[in-house]
Each structure stands twice: as C-alpha cells, then as structure tokens.
Write a protein that holds these residues in place. Sequence first.
Motif, PDB file in Angstrom:
ATOM      1  N   GLU A 106       1.117  -0.956  -0.525  1.00 48.75           N
ATOM      2  CA  GLU A 106       0.132   0.144   0.160  1.00 48.75           C
ATOM      3  C   GLU A 106       0.831   1.379  -0.344  1.00 48.75           C
ATOM      4  N   PRO A 107       0.082   2.318  -0.212  1.00 47.45           N
ATOM      5  CA  PRO A 107       0.772   3.320  -0.144  1.00 47.45           C
ATOM      6  C   PRO A 107       1.649   4.428   0.907  1.00 47.45           C
ATOM      7  N   GLY A 108       2.755   4.951   1.434  1.00 47.13           N
ATOM      8  CA  GLY A 108       3.076   4.598   2.369  1.00 47.13           C
ATOM      9  C   GLY A 108       4.064   3.813   3.610  1.00 47.13           C
ATOM     10  N   ILE A 109       3.693   2.825   2.406  1.00 44.45           N
ATOM     11  CA  ILE A 109       4.729   1.226   3.542  1.00 44.45           C
ATOM     12  C   ILE A 109       5.424   1.366   3.261  1.00 44.45           C
ATOM     13  N   GLY A 110       6.728   1.804   2.296  1.00 42.37           N
ATOM     14  CA  GLY A 110       7.946   1.459   2.438  1.00 42.37           C
ATOM     15  C   GLY A 110       8.568   1.522   1.960  1.00 42.37           C
ATOM     16  N   LYS A 111       7.954   1.418   0.372  1.00 42.02           N
ATOM     17  CA  LYS A 111       8.377   0.854  -0.807  1.00 42.02           C
ATOM     18  C   LYS A 111       9.394   1.051  -1.207  1.00 42.02           C
ATOM     19  N   SER A 112       9.688   2.661  -1.689  1.00 41.18           N
ATOM     20  CA  SER A 112      10.428   3.516  -2.355  1.00 41.18           C
ATOM     21  C   SER A 112      11.157   3.896  -1.194  1.00 41.18           C
ATOM     22  N   THR A 113      10.745   3.604  -0.109  1.00 44.83           N
ATOM     23  CA  THR A 113      12.824   3.262   0.969  1.00 44.83           C
ATOM     24  C   THR A 113      13.313   2.751   0.853  1.00 44.83           C
ATOM     25  N   ARG A 144      15.145  12.400   0.510  1.00 42.23           N
ATOM     26  CA  ARG A 144      15.047  10.834   1.266  1.00 42.23           C
ATOM     27  C   ARG A 144      16.261  10.483   0.774  1.00 42.23           C
ATOM     28  N   ARG A 147      17.551  11.878   4.051  1.00 38.61           N
ATOM     29  CA  ARG A 147      17.180  11.713   5.009  1.00 38.61           C
ATOM     30  C   ARG A 147      17.584  10.197   5.516  1.00 38.61           C
ATOM     31  N   ARG A 256       7.424  -3.718   9.633  1.00 33.67           N
ATOM     32  CA  ARG A 256       6.665  -3.949   8.398  1.00 33.67           C
ATOM     33  C   ARG A 256       7.532  -5.751   8.353  1.00 33.67           C
ATOM     34  N   MET A 276      10.214   0.428  10.577  1.00 29.92           N
ATOM     35  CA  MET A 276      10.676   1.925   9.715  1.00 29.92           C
ATOM     36  C   MET A 276      11.069   2.743  11.064  1.00 29.92           C
ATOM     37  N   THR A 277      12.345   4.257  11.414  1.00 29.14           N
ATOM     38  CA  THR A 277      12.649   4.533  11.296  1.00 29.14           C
ATOM     39  C   THR A 277      12.915   5.957  10.463  1.00 29.14           C
ATOM     40  N   SER A 278      13.431   7.224  11.268  1.00 28.20           N
ATOM     41  CA  SER A 278      13.850   8.089  10.223  1.00 28.20           C
ATOM     42  C   SER A 278      14.656   8.022   9.502  1.00 28.20           C
TER      43      SER A 278
HETATM   44  N1  LIG Z   1      11.545  11.813   8.692  1.00 27.92           N
HETATM   45  C1  LIG Z   1      10.687  10.488   8.991  1.00 27.92           C
HETATM   46  N2  LIG Z   1      11.294  10.036   9.570  1.00 27.92           N
HETATM   47  C2  LIG Z   1      10.279   8.619   9.821  1.00 27.92           C
HETATM   48  N3  LIG Z   1       9.602   7.977   9.159  1.00 27.92           N
HETATM   49  C3  LIG Z   1       9.187   8.930   7.649  1.00 27.92           C
HETATM   50  C4  LIG Z   1       9.868   9.835   7.574  1.00 27.92           C
HETATM   51  N4  LIG Z   1       9.363  11.011   6.182  1.00 27.92           N
HETATM   52  C5  LIG Z   1       8.697   9.780   5.959  1.00 27.92           C
HETATM   53  N5  LIG Z   1       8.427   8.247   6.336  1.00 27.92           N
HETATM   54  C6  LIG Z   1       7.453   7.337   6.664  1.00 27.92           C
HETATM   55  O1  LIG Z   1       7.780   6.174   4.956  1.00 27.92           O
HETATM   56  C7  LIG Z   1       7.074   6.000   4.637  1.00 27.92           C
HETATM   57  C8  LIG Z   1       7.217   6.950   3.366  1.00 27.92           C
HETATM   58  O2  LIG Z   1       7.007   5.704   2.699  1.00 27.92           O
HETATM   59  P1  LIG Z   1       7.545   5.307   0.800  1.00 27.92           P
HETATM   60  O3  LIG Z   1       9.003   4.617   1.034  1.00 27.92           O
HETATM   61  O4  LIG Z   1       7.288   6.321   0.685  1.00 27.92           O
HETATM   62  O5  LIG Z   1       6.526   4.952   0.791  1.00 27.92           O
HETATM   63  P2  LIG Z   1       5.928   3.667  -0.380  1.00 27.92           P
HETATM   64  O6  LIG Z   1       6.620   4.236  -1.413  1.00 27.92           O
HETATM   65  O7  LIG Z   1       5.676   2.615   0.031  1.00 27.92           O
HETATM   66  O8  LIG Z   1       4.920   4.499  -0.543  1.00 27.92           O
HETATM   67  C9  LIG Z   1       5.827   6.851   5.402  1.00 27.92           C
HETATM   68  O9  LIG Z   1       4.714   7.173   5.982  1.00 27.92           O
HETATM   69  C10 LIG Z   1       6.333   7.316   6.769  1.00 27.92           C
HETATM   70  O10 LIG Z   1       6.155   6.451   7.590  1.00 27.92           O
END
Ligand SMILES: Nc1ncnc2c1ncn2[C@@H]1O[C@H](COP(=O)(O)OP(=O)(O)O)[C@@H](O)[C@H]1O
Length: 464
Positions: A106-113, A144, A147, A256, A276-278
Amino acid sequence: MAAKAKTAYRCTECGADHAKWQGKCDACGAWNTLVEEIIAAASPTKNARRAHGSKGLAHGGAVLDTPRLRDVAGTESHRLRTGLAEFDFVLGGGVVPGSMVLVGGEPGIGKSTILLQVAARLESAGHPALYVSGEESPLQVKLRADRLGGGSLDVSLLGETNLETILATAHERRPSVMMVDSIQTVFTGDLEGAPGNVGQVRECAARLMRFAKESGTAVFVVGHVTKGGGIAGPKTLEHIVDTVLYFEGENALDHRLLRATKNRFGSVDEIGVFRMTSEGLLPVDNPSALFLGDRADAATSGSAVTALIEGSRPVLLEIQGLAAKAGYGTPQRVCTGFDARRLALLLAVLDKRAGLSFAQLDVFLNVVGGVQAGEPAADLAVAAALASSVYDRALPRDAIFVGELGLGGEVRPVSQVDRRLAEADKMGMRTAYVSDRGLPRRAPKSLKVVGVADLAALVKELVR
Ligand SMILES: Nc1ncnc2c1ncn2[C@@H]1O[C@H](COP(=O)(O)OP(=O)(O)O)[C@@H](O)[C@H]1O
Ligand SMILES: [Mg+2]
C-alpha cells in the motif's frame, strides 16, 4: 521513434481482437475484459507467445540447437548481498543478477524507502545502481536520500516514465541493479493506453523482464496494491516476474513485514521484519521479541502466546481474545489476522466439547502485530485465549499453546514442534501446552512440556 506498432484490444476471456476499446467483448459478451496489446511482428510479448505458441506459427522460424542439460554452460550466478539481512533472507540469500522482482504494498508502507536503501547498499558495495523515479521528483528522492544517508546520495537517478528512454539509458549505463518506481507510471509509446492501465503495465513489465534477462541487470519494480489487495495490472504481472515481495504492516505501527509470495530463486512465505525509523527501514533481528514486546505487564485475561512457523522460521505471536456480553441482535464475531470461518469452527468446538457457550457473547479476536496466523497450530492458543476471557482468568504469562483442534475437541500434533519449543525457550517461556500425541523428542531443559489430550482438559486445568 520507430513507426507506431499496430495494436488491438484483445479479450482476456476468449482472445477476440477489437480495433477499439469497448466495455463488452463482441465475441463472448464478457465485460471489462479487453486489454490493449501489440499485434505487429516486433513485439517481445508477441515473440514470446510465438515461441511457446501454436504449431502453425513454429514453421518458418529458425532451427536451433537443443543441447543436453548437462552441456548447458554456466553455474548459478553469484548473488549480490545488500547486507540488509532481512531483505537478503526473504529473497533467498541476496539479489540474483538478471532477475526481476516486484515489490508490492500500500502507499506509504515503505517501498520507495527500502528500494533506495537497497540501491545505496549495492552501490557502496561496487554494484552500480540506477533509481528510476516516475512517482516523485528528483528533489523528493534526494530529500529521502539525505534522510537515509548510508551512501544513498551516490545512487544514480533517472526521472523518467517513458519506457523506451528508460531502457535506452539503462542499456548505455549497464547498472547492476535498476529500481523502477513505479510500474504504474511507466508507459511505452507503442500503446495508446494511459500509464497504469492493464495493457501498459503488462507490456512494460514484459520488456523490463527481457531487459533484465539480456543484460544481467537485476530489475526491481514497485507495484501499487489496489483496494482489493491485488497489484494493479492483475495477476499477469505476478506471472511475468521472478519474485513477488509484499510489504505489509499496520500503518500506525512502525514495524513492517516483507513477504515473498513467489520466488523462482528461493522459498516462499518467508517473512522479513523491519522497523520504520527516520533512517529508513531497519531489520529486526528477533521478530518474536518484537511481537511480544508490547504485551500488557499485568496478568490480563484473554491473552495466549503461540509459536508458528513463518516460512522457515519459528515466530512467537500473541493472540488476544475478548468475549463480551452482546448488545441487541446477533452477537458479533470480529477477527484480525485470523480466518473468520476457522474462528466460527473453534467457537462451536468450545461450546460442544468444553461447555463454553458464546451464543450471547460478542467475540473479538486479534493477532498482535498485524501478522496473519494462518496455521492450524494456532488453534489451541485461540481457544485458550477465548476461554480465558470468558472466565476472566489470565493464562500463565510464560506459557505457549501449540496445537490443532479437531472437531471432537481433541488436540492434534503439529509439525516441527521441537523448533517451536526451542524458540519459546529462547524467548523465556517456561511451559508449553502441546498435543499429548506429539510430544517433542527433545525439549529444552528449562521448558516444562505439558501434553494435552483435549480442549476440555485444558480448560479445566487453566481457567475453570
Ligand atoms: N522523517 C521521517 N521519519 C520517519 N519515517 C518517515 C519519515 N518520513 C517518512 N517516513 C515514513 O516513510 C513512509 C513513506 O515511505 P515510502 O517509501 O515513500 O512508501 P511507498 O513508496 O511505499 O509509498 C511514511 O509513511 C513514513 O512512515
Ligand atoms: Mg513510493
């Protein structure tokens, strides 16, 4: 660009071609089954179809060598280790060169990260990485990377959505690994459809796959999950790629789960656990400790711990049951992380075989940590948690419950009981309730093993 390829809208049900898109197939009458496809000669999907395809087409093709398998050259290619232990583990030991991996979630789960972290680690290890972003601007990706640190600023970036441009660039740069974020934003000029529609997603994925195989570049593609839980561009996308990873987790919680649901190069159903951390996603060395970490301190009723085998690893999970007096109407049955029909079955067994009626009670069941407890071995813990809630008597905090329940109320043995008990012992558990017909051959010394014949006996001993 070359002349536009000829396309048609083919019905996925009956295969009939249509010149234009329409809601209903003229030939078979099915709705919403037309998908745009290239029908001119030079398309990779077309060639692939021809290679596997009908007898008539095979004639007129080139005649090739058919060596014995022993004469096929090469050995299993060396895997690239990212050093993100849980990620390598889920893949089956690292990234396979030339493989294509779909990362869904799902969106925001951390795929790009996670993909940027993987790219950074491989880049630092001397394997050039190319991150193709069609979703976010180069600046967003850079922020990103700032960070995340850890070498992610060294990763090469391509902000592009045109597949031809992406492939031409990748051919030139020859990265060891390429991330495409996401497959829904990429499009080929050969199809008329908008990016993200089924025809586009399929064609682009097929060409990226061909690029991966020809170049030896490992290609990761991000795929968004639709409301129904599938990756957009239906199952066909999952069939094309070598490996499918799903990212799961409660958005509110910071951990996750990464799960392999298909893997041509490793076993499936392995889970990797991250926090998931910063600084990005950090592997969790000890999933059991994480899942049990938030247990209430005081002895609370309705909580039972079980040991399940997730993929190849034993993991301890807490199961919470709550039985409360129902308001008006039909009592509710709500479960999270557990099959609703299985719950109904266990309630019936509790009623019939242990004399616990839930007819006037609402029942809530929760597997802590957003995990799916799909194994029958969880039955005993579910029943114990519910019985504990009904009598409002807490179960021993340092006990685990492992066993499948039969319709007669009998506790059945489960596989790999030794490994489950070893994990329980490691996590400080002191008693294990298991089937009396499946006692472990060798139990850890500090763990007391109690053989249970049936549910009634367990309820009598612990809560009644
Ligand atoms: N500064 C931050 N510190 C900790 N977590 C963060 C920070 N910025 C974003 N995130 C986390 O990263 C998530 C976004 O991840 P992302 O890889 O963009 O997801 P996806 O690509 O799956 O949509 C956010 O939902 C949030 O939990
Ligand atoms: Mg993203």
